[in-house]
Design a protein around this motif. Structure first.
Motif: not given
Length: 151
Positions: A54-73
């Motif tokens: 979904l982030l396409g061609a963005a030149p800079v990304l954050y990749a987050i190793a998450g442990r407690t995020g909440r799936d709101i899908s």
């Protein structure tokens, strides 16, 4: 129709089970969360996507190793975005920035103050992020969501 208050949103998110996953955000130009070893505590909810495509061609990304995020899908208008929300007060540490095919990717770990991250975990996360980002379509247009500094 009234807008829910931040306190009500946080209370609702806290009821969802924590999710251990990798999530992504586009890092904006002029981001402040850029120094290896830097730590931040989120002041409000922080949204990210588990689908780096979904982030396409963005030149800079954050990749987050998450442990407690909440799936709101399941509650999202666009379930394919695979949205994860981290609660206010979540601590993130910027481990390092790697280059993946000319794209800067900032490796971020959800952590606790004083916690250490072992080398094996870093290596595995780096390899999985590299594989995910390498497969991105360089012609894709970044979304207008999941963009912003981590703070």
């Amino acid at each position: 129709m009234s807008t829910p208050s931040p306190g009500n949103l946080t209370a609702a998110l806290e009821k969802l089970p924590p999710l251990e996953s990798t999530a992504f955000r586009v890092s904006p130009e002029g981001a402040e969360f850029v120094r290896d070893g830097q730590m931040v505590v989120t002041a409000g909810p922080l949204s990210a996507t588990r689908d780096p495509a979904l982030l396409g061609a963005a030149p800079v990304l954050y990749a987050i190793a998450g442990r407690t995020g909440r799936d709101i899908s399941p509650f999202s208008a666009n379930r394919t975005e695979q949205e994860t929300v981290f609660l206010p007060g979540t601590v993130f540490a910027l481990w390092s920035t790697i280059d993946v095919d000319g794209r800067a990717v900032r490796l971020v770990f959800e952590t606790e103050i004083g916690q250490t991250i072992d080398g094996e975990t870093v290596e595995a996360f780096t390899a999985s992020v590299r594989a995910a980002v390498t497969s991105l379509d360089p012609a894709a247009v970044p979304p207008d969501r999941f963009i912003g500094d981590i703070a």
